[in-house]
Scaffold this motif. Structure first.
Motif, short mmCIF file in Angstrom:
data_model
loop_
_atom_site.label_atom_id
_atom_site.label_comp_id
_atom_site.label_asym_id
_atom_site.label_seq_id
_atom_site.Cartn_x
_atom_site.Cartn_y
_atom_site.Cartn_z
N ILE A 179 0.84 -1.20 0.00
CA ILE A 179 0.00 0.00 0.00
C ILE A 179 0.87 1.25 0.00
O ILE A 179 0.56 2.25 -0.66
N LEU A 180 1.99 1.20 0.73
CA LEU A 180 2.90 2.34 0.77
C LEU A 180 3.53 2.63 -0.59
O LEU A 180 4.00 3.74 -0.83
N LEU A 181 3.55 1.64 -1.46
CA LEU A 181 4.05 1.87 -2.82
C LEU A 181 2.95 2.43 -3.72
O LEU A 181 3.21 3.27 -4.58
N ILE A 182 1.73 1.97 -3.53
CA ILE A 182 0.62 2.38 -4.40
C ILE A 182 0.28 3.86 -4.23
O ILE A 182 0.06 4.58 -5.21
N LEU A 183 0.24 4.34 -2.99
CA LEU A 183 -0.19 5.71 -2.71
C LEU A 183 0.70 6.77 -3.37
O LEU A 183 0.17 7.66 -4.06
N PRO A 184 2.03 6.72 -3.20
CA PRO A 184 2.84 7.74 -3.88
C PRO A 184 2.79 7.61 -5.40
O PRO A 184 2.91 8.60 -6.12
N ALA A 185 2.57 6.39 -5.89
CA ALA A 185 2.48 6.19 -7.34
C ALA A 185 1.30 6.97 -7.91
O ALA A 185 1.40 7.60 -8.97
N ILE A 186 0.17 6.94 -7.20
CA ILE A 186 -1.02 7.68 -7.65
C ILE A 186 -0.73 9.18 -7.70
O ILE A 186 -1.10 9.87 -8.66
#
Length: 214
Positions: free
Chosen positions: A93-100
């Motif tokens: 999840i910590l990877l998905i959020l900054p990607a967005i």
């Protein structure tokens, strides 16, 4: 070596690996973001956020090692291994959020060309350093992961390699921008963001399936 000694060895290996990764990723985060701003490269700034996400995962591995390797007890008759799986979900999840966030910002810059940044040659050097450092971290971490049989460490190893891959994208994008195609830096940032998001999603989905015994 009995089960308790194996657990202690696994704990020590995971902690040492996470500390080494955290030190390298902290340095890369600072260098990439500073030179991304100074060198006017949105792609390098995005890559710096990727390193920051990797830093957070290194810290997560350290905490997971502390708890997941504890022996079974009355409340956890099957041991604490699922704690590692739960941390892996959080890591994804910590990877998905900054990607967005990076995707949204890059998209806006491509729609409004006046906001595109113009990278300088120093960014190329930082990207090369990042590629070499992260590939070395991947080799080190994945070797330990297979030795101690830790899926969380394997996931973290692939984060290091994904960071190396994203730095290659930065290298290509910035080189294109320096050759007169300024939009390539923003496209490289988009590419980095999609890579981060894909890895985060795959990792989260795999861990969730493991939690529900699929």
């Amino acid at each position: 070596m009995d089960a308790q000694q194996l657990a202690q060895a696994r704990d020590q290996a995971m902690r040492k690996t996470s500390v080494v990764g955290a030190i390298v990723n902290l340095a890369l985060t600072i260098v990439k973001i500073i030179f991304g701003v100074v060198g006017q490269s949105h792609a390098l700034i995005a890559d710096g956020m990727h390193s920051l996400a990797d830093l957070s995962t290194d810290l997560m591995v350290w905490f997971a090692a502390k708890y997941s390797n504890q022996p079974a007890d009355k409340e956890h008759p099957y041991g604490h291994a699922r704690i590692e799986t739960a941390f892996t979900v959080g890591l994804g999840i910590l990877l998905i959020l900054p990607a967005i966030g990076i995707i949204c910002d890059s998209g806006q810059r491509l729609i409004n060309p006046d906001t595109l940044l113009q990278p300088t040659p120093i960014v190329l050097l930082i990207a090369v350093i990042s590629i070499l450092a992260n590939e070395a971290l991947y080799q080190y971490t994945v070797r330990v992961a297979y030795k101690v049989k830790s899926n969380l460490l394997k996931a973290n190893a692939w984060h290091h390699r994904s960071d190396a891959s994203s730095s290659i994208v930065v290298l290509v994008g910035v080189a294109g921008s320096l050759m007169g195609m300024p939009y390539l830096d923003a496209l490289a940032a988009l590419g980095v963001a999609f890579m981060i998001g894909k890895i985060g999603w795959d990792q989260t989905w795999h861990a969730i399936r493991e939690l529900i015994d699929t």
